[in-house]
Design a protein around this motif. Structure first.
Motif, PDB file in Angstrom:
ATOM      1  N   UNK A 189       0.855  -1.188   0.000  1.00 19.26           N
ATOM      2  CA  UNK A 189       0.000   0.000   0.000  1.00 19.26           C
ATOM      3  C   UNK A 189       0.890   1.236   0.000  1.00 19.26           C
ATOM      4  N   UNK A 190       0.674   2.101  -0.999  1.00 19.73           N
ATOM      5  CA  UNK A 190       1.470   3.327  -1.100  1.00 19.73           C
ATOM      6  C   UNK A 190       0.596   4.514  -1.440  1.00 19.73           C
ATOM      7  N   UNK A 191       1.084   5.683  -1.085  1.00 18.67           N
ATOM      8  CA  UNK A 191       0.347   6.922  -1.328  1.00 18.67           C
ATOM      9  C   UNK A 191       0.824   7.543  -2.624  1.00 18.67           C
ATOM     10  N   UNK A 192      -0.064   7.563  -3.624  1.00 18.87           N
ATOM     11  CA  UNK A 192       0.300   8.074  -4.941  1.00 18.87           C
ATOM     12  C   UNK A 192       0.296   9.599  -4.976  1.00 18.87           C
ATOM     13  N   UNK A 193      -0.711  10.217  -4.355  1.00 17.29           N
ATOM     14  CA  UNK A 193      -0.752  11.671  -4.212  1.00 17.29           C
ATOM     15  C   UNK A 193      -1.464  11.999  -2.910  1.00 17.29           C
ATOM     16  N   UNK A 194      -1.946  13.214  -2.776  1.00 18.51           N
ATOM     17  CA  UNK A 194      -2.497  13.647  -1.503  1.00 18.51           C
ATOM     18  C   UNK A 194      -3.667  12.790  -1.043  1.00 18.51           C
ATOM     19  N   UNK A 195      -4.571  12.437  -1.948  1.00 20.22           N
ATOM     20  CA  UNK A 195      -5.791  11.719  -1.557  1.00 20.22           C
ATOM     21  C   UNK A 195      -5.974  10.389  -2.269  1.00 20.22           C
ATOM     22  N   UNK A 196      -4.965   9.914  -2.968  1.00 16.25           N
ATOM     23  CA  UNK A 196      -5.073   8.672  -3.740  1.00 16.25           C
ATOM     24  C   UNK A 196      -3.970   7.699  -3.322  1.00 16.25           C
ATOM     25  N   UNK A 197      -4.346   6.432  -3.222  1.00 18.54           N
ATOM     26  CA  UNK A 197      -3.418   5.370  -2.830  1.00 18.54           C
ATOM     27  C   UNK A 197      -3.445   4.280  -3.895  1.00 18.54           C
ATOM     28  N   UNK A 198      -2.318   3.569  -3.998  1.00 18.03           N
ATOM     29  CA  UNK A 198      -2.234   2.391  -4.849  1.00 18.03           C
ATOM     30  C   UNK A 198      -1.981   1.179  -3.963  1.00 18.03           C
ATOM     31  N   UNK A 199      -2.754   0.134  -4.193  1.00 20.02           N
ATOM     32  CA  UNK A 199      -2.564  -1.134  -3.488  1.00 20.02           C
ATOM     33  C   UNK A 199      -2.093  -2.162  -4.500  1.00 20.02           C
ATOM     34  N   UNK A 200      -0.821  -2.529  -4.422  1.00 19.61           N
ATOM     35  CA  UNK A 200      -0.218  -3.481  -5.354  1.00 19.61           C
ATOM     36  C   UNK A 200      -0.496  -4.895  -4.851  1.00 19.61           C
ATOM     37  N   UNK A 201      -1.096  -5.711  -5.722  1.00 21.96           N
ATOM     38  CA  UNK A 201      -1.476  -7.082  -5.365  1.00 21.96           C
ATOM     39  C   UNK A 201      -0.708  -8.060  -6.252  1.00 21.96           C
ATOM     40  N   UNK A 202       0.444  -8.550  -5.804  1.00 21.61           N
ATOM     41  CA  UNK A 202       1.182  -9.543  -6.607  1.00 21.61           C
ATOM     42  C   UNK A 202       0.414 -10.868  -6.650  1.00 21.61           C
ATOM     43  N   UNK A 203       0.622 -11.610  -7.737  1.00 24.45           N
ATOM     44  CA  UNK A 203       0.021 -12.943  -7.905  1.00 24.45           C
ATOM     45  C   UNK A 203      -1.495 -12.896  -7.723  1.00 24.45           C
ATOM     46  N   UNK A 204      -2.119 -11.887  -8.299  1.00 30.15           N
ATOM     47  CA  UNK A 204      -3.567 -11.706  -8.153  1.00 30.15           C
ATOM     48  C   UNK A 204      -4.181 -11.501  -9.526  1.00 30.15           C
ATOM     49  N   UNK A 205      -5.195 -12.299  -9.835  1.00 32.37           N
ATOM     50  CA  UNK A 205      -5.901 -12.177 -11.106  1.00 32.37           C
ATOM     51  C   UNK A 205      -6.956 -11.082 -11.012  1.00 32.37           C
ATOM     52  N   UNK A 206      -7.652 -10.863 -12.109  1.00 32.77           N
ATOM     53  CA  UNK A 206      -8.684  -9.827 -12.124  1.00 32.77           C
ATOM     54  C   UNK A 206      -9.828 -10.182 -11.185  1.00 32.77           C
ATOM     55  N   UNK A 207     -10.229 -11.444 -11.175  1.00 31.80           N
ATOM     56  CA  UNK A 207     -11.312 -11.851 -10.274  1.00 31.80           C
ATOM     57  C   UNK A 207     -10.893 -11.717  -8.811  1.00 31.80           C
ATOM     58  N   UNK A 208      -9.651 -12.079  -8.509  1.00 31.66           N
ATOM     59  CA  UNK A 208      -9.166 -11.914  -7.141  1.00 31.66           C
ATOM     60  C   UNK A 208      -9.090 -10.454  -6.739  1.00 31.66           C
ATOM     61  N   UNK A 209      -8.665  -9.580  -7.673  1.00 29.51           N
ATOM     62  CA  UNK A 209      -8.605  -8.154  -7.368  1.00 29.51           C
ATOM     63  C   UNK A 209      -9.994  -7.583  -7.130  1.00 29.51           C
ATOM     64  N   UNK A 210     -10.989  -8.063  -7.889  1.00 28.90           N
ATOM     65  CA  UNK A 210     -12.361  -7.597  -7.680  1.00 28.90           C
ATOM     66  C   UNK A 210     -12.896  -8.040  -6.323  1.00 28.90           C
ATOM     67  N   UNK A 211     -12.523  -9.245  -5.905  1.00 28.23           N
ATOM     68  CA  UNK A 211     -12.942  -9.705  -4.576  1.00 28.23           C
ATOM     69  C   UNK A 211     -12.308  -8.844  -3.477  1.00 28.23           C
ATOM     70  N   UNK A 212     -11.034  -8.543  -3.633  1.00 25.98           N
ATOM     71  CA  UNK A 212     -10.359  -7.676  -2.662  1.00 25.98           C
ATOM     72  C   UNK A 212     -11.000  -6.295  -2.653  1.00 25.98           C
ATOM     73  N   UNK A 213     -11.328  -5.788  -3.840  1.00 30.80           N
ATOM     74  CA  UNK A 213     -11.969  -4.481  -3.948  1.00 30.80           C
ATOM     75  C   UNK A 213     -13.306  -4.465  -3.211  1.00 30.80           C
ATOM     76  N   UNK A 214     -14.099  -5.515  -3.410  1.00 28.68           N
ATOM     77  CA  UNK A 214     -15.403  -5.583  -2.744  1.00 28.68           C
ATOM     78  C   UNK A 214     -15.237  -5.704  -1.233  1.00 28.68           C
ATOM     79  N   UNK A 215     -14.266  -6.516  -0.797  1.00 26.80           N
ATOM     80  CA  UNK A 215     -14.056  -6.686   0.635  1.00 26.80           C
ATOM     81  C   UNK A 215     -13.599  -5.384   1.292  1.00 26.80           C
ATOM     82  N   UNK A 216     -12.703  -4.673   0.642  1.00 24.14           N
ATOM     83  CA  UNK A 216     -12.243  -3.402   1.196  1.00 24.14           C
ATOM     84  C   UNK A 216     -13.348  -2.350   1.197  1.00 24.14           C
ATOM     85  N   UNK A 217     -14.125  -2.335   0.124  1.00 23.10           N
ATOM     86  CA  UNK A 217     -15.212  -1.359   0.057  1.00 23.10           C
ATOM     87  C   UNK A 217     -16.211  -1.569   1.186  1.00 23.10           C
TER      88      UNK A 217
END
Length: 310
Positions: A236-264
């Motif tokens: 997890x890194x801070x890209x700018x003042x109000x935006x962050x990037x969460x880098x997910x290694x070894x993660x497919x699109x479906x896995x990233x969507x699941x993580x997105x839903x869980x975090x939301x």
């Protein structure tokens, strides 16, 4: 000092002790019948009472009562040398020391440099101007050394610290370096890679309406929720003042969507005192086939700008 001001309790004790000393001295002069000398200590006592009340006022910048205290010290020392020319020059060190304790280093240096000629005029009639000037400069350098060293170490720490200054997330330079390593690793080993772009729309509003503390609370809430619900090797890194990037290694699109839903879902349940329910916008950004790292970073930055501008 510079980035590490004196504790609030210590300042409260200093204000209280100063008021007690000056009030006691004023009452002693009144009891002894020295009415001619009452003006300065009475005026300084009123200044210290004002500084004490300002110190306990919520939302007031603490630099104002400190300036009042420093002005009171200068008034006391100047009056002592004016009314009693035989006063020891050692007392010149009191306002100089107080300046470095109550003000930032550069402000204290500027003040002592401007007041220096005034001290020289006070002792121009004596035989010790050279000794006083040498001692005055030596005291200034000695008092400036600890805050200067502290500032140098803080700057070195900021330059080598991979984390952001305001929250528990990677700095943008470290984030891009780690993302580049993960991008190359995924390309060479034919692994999956996904990045979540998270935006905090309440951040700017929180600082404008509620101050720095509310902004820090938002950042801490986001980082704690994200870090507690991700794997150890996720970044997890801070890209700018109000935006962050969460880098997910070894993660497919479906896995990233699941993580997105869980975090939301987890972030929406977080409620803060000043700003209410935590609002976040999250989107998934995957690298395309045969896409270069520079193009991928540009797409991530474009997603971040879209979030910021909407």
């Amino acid at each position: 000092m510079i980035d590490q001001p004196l504790p609030r309790r210590l300042m409260t004790f200093a204000y209280t002790f100063g008021m007690a000393v000056m009030a006691g001295y004023t009452l002693w002069l009144y009891g002894m019948g020295n009415y001619r000398d009452l003006l300065v200590p009475m005026f300084v006592t009123l200044l210290l009472i004002t500084a004490f009340l300002m110190h306990h006022s919520p939302g007031l910048n603490p630099v104002f009562p400190r300036i009042i205290v420093l002005s009171s010290i200068y008034i006391v020392v100047l009056s002592a040398f004016y009314y009693q020319p035989t006063t020891s020059p050692v007392w010149l060190g009191l306002p100089v020391t107080a300046a470095f304790l109550l003000l930032p280093m550069w402000g204290a240096l500027l003040l002592t440099a401007l007041v220096g000629p005034l001290w020289w005029l006070l002792f121009a009639h004596s035989d010790l101007p050279l000794v006083l000037i040498t001692g005055y400069i030596a005291l200034i350098l000695l008092l400036a050394l600890p805050p200067w060293e502290h500032a140098r170490r803080q700057a070195l720490l900021r330059a080598t610290d991979p984390n952001d200054n305001d929250c528990n997330a990677y700095h943008i330079d470290t984030l891009k370096e780690r993302l580049h390593n993960e991008f190359q690793r995924a390309a060479k080993l034919n692994k999956r890679l996904a990045v979540l772009v998270l935006h905090l729309p309440q951040l700017d509003m929180a600082e404008e309406q509620f101050g720095r503390r509310a902004q820090t609370a938002l950042l801490d809430a986001l980082c704690s929720e994200v870090n507690s619900r991700c794997r150890d090797h996720d970044l997890l890194g801070r890209a700018n003042n109000s935006t962050f990037w969460l880098v997910l290694p070894d993660t497919s699109e479906s896995g990233a969507l699941l993580v997105c839903e869980r975090l939301q879902r987890a972030l929406s349940r977080r409620v803060l005192v000043e700003t209410g329910q935590l609002e976040t916008r999250i989107t998934v950004c995957l690298p395309c086939r045969n896409e270069s790292y520079e193009c991928y970073v540009q797409r991530l930055e474009s997603r971040s700008k879209v979030f910021t501008n909407t």
